[in-house]
Design a protein around this motif. Structure first.
Motif, PDB file in Angstrom:
ATOM      1  N   PRO A  95       0.818  -1.214   0.000  1.00 18.66           N
ATOM      2  CA  PRO A  95       0.000   0.000   0.000  1.00 18.66           C
ATOM      3  C   PRO A  95       0.859   1.276   0.000  1.00 18.66           C
ATOM      4  N   GLN A  96       2.016   1.220   0.642  1.00 19.46           N
ATOM      5  CA  GLN A  96       2.901   2.389   0.682  1.00 19.46           C
ATOM      6  C   GLN A  96       3.432   2.726  -0.716  1.00 19.46           C
ATOM      7  N   THR A  97       3.820   1.705  -1.469  1.00 15.66           N
ATOM      8  CA  THR A  97       4.312   1.946  -2.831  1.00 15.66           C
ATOM      9  C   THR A  97       3.183   2.441  -3.715  1.00 15.66           C
ATOM     10  N   LEU A  98       1.999   1.857  -3.565  1.00 13.21           N
ATOM     11  CA  LEU A  98       0.855   2.307  -4.354  1.00 13.21           C
ATOM     12  C   LEU A  98       0.537   3.770  -4.056  1.00 13.21           C
ATOM     13  N   ALA A  99       0.636   4.168  -2.797  1.00 15.71           N
ATOM     14  CA  ALA A  99       0.398   5.572  -2.435  1.00 15.71           C
ATOM     15  C   ALA A  99       1.437   6.482  -3.086  1.00 15.71           C
ATOM     16  N   LEU A 100       2.670   6.013  -3.164  1.00 12.07           N
ATOM     17  CA  LEU A 100       3.741   6.784  -3.797  1.00 12.07           C
ATOM     18  C   LEU A 100       3.459   6.993  -5.282  1.00 12.07           C
ATOM     19  N   VAL A 101       2.890   5.978  -5.926  1.00 13.70           N
ATOM     20  CA  VAL A 101       2.632   6.026  -7.365  1.00 13.70           C
ATOM     21  C   VAL A 101       1.520   7.000  -7.707  1.00 13.70           C
ATOM     22  N   SER A 102       0.692   7.366  -6.744  1.00 11.18           N
ATOM     23  CA  SER A 102      -0.397   8.308  -7.008  1.00 11.18           C
ATOM     24  C   SER A 102       0.130   9.635  -7.525  1.00 11.18           C
ATOM     25  N   GLY A 103       1.337   9.973  -7.179  1.00 14.96           N
ATOM     26  CA  GLY A 103       1.983  11.169  -7.714  1.00 14.96           C
ATOM     27  C   GLY A 103       3.129  10.749  -8.614  1.00 14.96           C
ATOM     28  N   ALA A 104       3.837  11.698  -9.140  1.00 14.95           N
ATOM     29  CA  ALA A 104       4.972  11.395  -9.997  1.00 14.95           C
ATOM     30  C   ALA A 104       6.136  10.885  -9.159  1.00 14.95           C
ATOM     31  N   THR A 105       6.837   9.894  -9.664  1.00  9.85           N
ATOM     32  CA  THR A 105       8.037   9.382  -9.013  1.00  9.85           C
ATOM     33  C   THR A 105       9.224  10.143  -9.581  1.00  9.85           C
ATOM     34  N   PRO A 106      10.430   9.937  -9.013  1.00  2.00           N
ATOM     35  CA  PRO A 106      11.601  10.595  -9.586  1.00  2.00           C
ATOM     36  C   PRO A 106      11.823  10.250 -11.070  1.00  2.00           C
ATOM     37  N   LYS A 107      11.301   9.072 -11.514  1.00  2.00           N
ATOM     38  CA  LYS A 107      11.443   8.672 -12.916  1.00  2.00           C
ATOM     39  C   LYS A 107      10.293   9.166 -13.779  1.00  2.00           C
ATOM     40  N   GLY A 108       9.274   9.812 -13.174  1.00  2.00           N
ATOM     41  CA  GLY A 108       8.144  10.331 -13.942  1.00  2.00           C
ATOM     42  C   GLY A 108       6.827   9.716 -13.507  1.00  2.00           C
ATOM     43  N   ASP A 109       5.767  10.001 -14.255  1.00  2.00           N
ATOM     44  CA  ASP A 109       4.429   9.487 -13.980  1.00  2.00           C
ATOM     45  C   ASP A 109       4.371   8.030 -14.424  1.00  2.00           C
ATOM     46  N   VAL A 110       4.293   7.132 -13.467  1.00  2.00           N
ATOM     47  CA  VAL A 110       4.382   5.698 -13.730  1.00  2.00           C
ATOM     48  C   VAL A 110       3.276   5.242 -14.687  1.00  2.00           C
ATOM     49  N   ALA A 111       2.038   5.628 -14.427  1.00  2.00           N
ATOM     50  CA  ALA A 111       0.919   5.160 -15.252  1.00  2.00           C
ATOM     51  C   ALA A 111       1.048   5.623 -16.701  1.00  2.00           C
ATOM     52  N   GLN A 112       1.405   6.873 -16.909  1.00  2.00           N
ATOM     53  CA  GLN A 112       1.519   7.383 -18.277  1.00  2.00           C
ATOM     54  C   GLN A 112       2.686   6.756 -19.022  1.00  2.00           C
ATOM     55  N   ILE A 113       3.809   6.596 -18.341  1.00  2.00           N
ATOM     56  CA  ILE A 113       4.970   5.998 -18.997  1.00  2.00           C
ATOM     57  C   ILE A 113       4.709   4.525 -19.303  1.00  2.00           C
ATOM     58  N   ALA A 114       4.066   3.807 -18.379  1.00  2.00           N
ATOM     59  CA  ALA A 114       3.742   2.398 -18.615  1.00  2.00           C
ATOM     60  C   ALA A 114       2.753   2.265 -19.771  1.00  2.00           C
ATOM     61  N   SER A 115       1.794   3.162 -19.846  1.00  2.00           N
ATOM     62  CA  SER A 115       0.832   3.136 -20.949  1.00  2.00           C
ATOM     63  C   SER A 115       1.531   3.317 -22.292  1.00  2.00           C
ATOM     64  N   LEU A 116       2.407   4.278 -22.367  1.00  2.00           N
ATOM     65  CA  LEU A 116       3.166   4.521 -23.598  1.00  2.00           C
ATOM     66  C   LEU A 116       4.041   3.313 -23.945  1.00  2.00           C
TER      67      LEU A 116
END
Length: 157
Positions: free
Chosen positions: A38-59
Motif C-alpha cells: 500500500p505504501q508503494t501504491l500511495a507513492l505512485v499516485s503522484g509522480a516518481t523521480p522517474k516520472g508518472d508511472v501510469a503514463q509511462i507504462a501506458s506509452l
C-alpha cells in the motif's frame, strides 16, 4: 509433435498461413496486475523521480504492442488500427491494474498484441518501482476477450 498445434507443420515450427482467411475487424482485450505494498501504491499516485508511472507504462505498452512480431517469432506483423493501454490503481490488490485493447482489420487476431502491451506495461511499472520495493509481483496476465475472425467472440468468465 502434436499436429493440432497450429504453429507446427510436420514437426517443425511454422508461421500459420492466413492467406485464405477473410480480413475482418478483430479486437482483443488483455489485463494484468503489478502487486505492491500500500505504501508503494500511495507513492505512485503522484509522480516518481522517474516520472508518472501510469503514463509511462501506458506509452511503453503501446510501443510493445507495435513490436509484437519482433518479439514473438511466429507472430504475423499486423497493421494496428488501435492500441489503448490504461493503468489504474487497484487498492484491493494492492497494485496497478493494466488493461490493453488492440484492434486491427486483418486476417489474424490481435490477442498477442494486447497481451504484449500488458506485459511491457507491467514490466515498465516494475522497472520504475523496483528501487522503492524489491518484492513487486507481476501477474496474472491474461486475455479477457476477443472478437472477429472465424472463431468469433470469446469472453473470459
Amino acid at each position: 509433435m502434436n499436429e493440432d498445434l497450429t504453429h507446427f507443420r510436420n514437426g517443425r515450427p511454422a508461421m500459420v498461413d492466413v492467406s485464405g482467411k477473410q480480413a475482418t475487424v478483430r479486437e482483443a482485450v488483455a489485463e494484468g496486475l503489478v502487486r505492491m505494498s500500500p505504501q508503494t501504491l500511495a507513492l505512485v499516485s503522484g509522480a516518481t523521480p522517474k516520472g508518472d508511472v501510469a503514463q509511462i507504462a501506458s506509452l511503453a505498452g503501446i510501443t510493445g504492442a507495435k513490436r509484437t512480431a519482433d518479439l514473438i517469432p511466429l507472430c504475423h506483423p499486423l497493421p494496428l488500427d488501435k492500441v489503448d493501454v490504461v493503468v489504474t490503481p487497484d487498492p484491493d490488490a494492492p497494485g496497478l491494474k493494466v488493461v490493453a485493447t488492440a484492434r486491427t482489420t486483418g486476417r489474424t487476431g490481435v490477442e498477442m498484441e494486447a497481451l504484449t502491451a500488458v506485459s511491457v506495461a507491467c514490466l515498465t511499472i516494475y522497472d520504475m518501482l523496483k528501487a522503492q520495493q524489491k518484492d513487486l509481483v507481476i501477474g496474472p496476465i491474461q486475455l479477457v476477450a476477443k472478437s472477429g475472425g472465424r472463431s468469433g467472440t470469446w469472453q473470459r468468465d
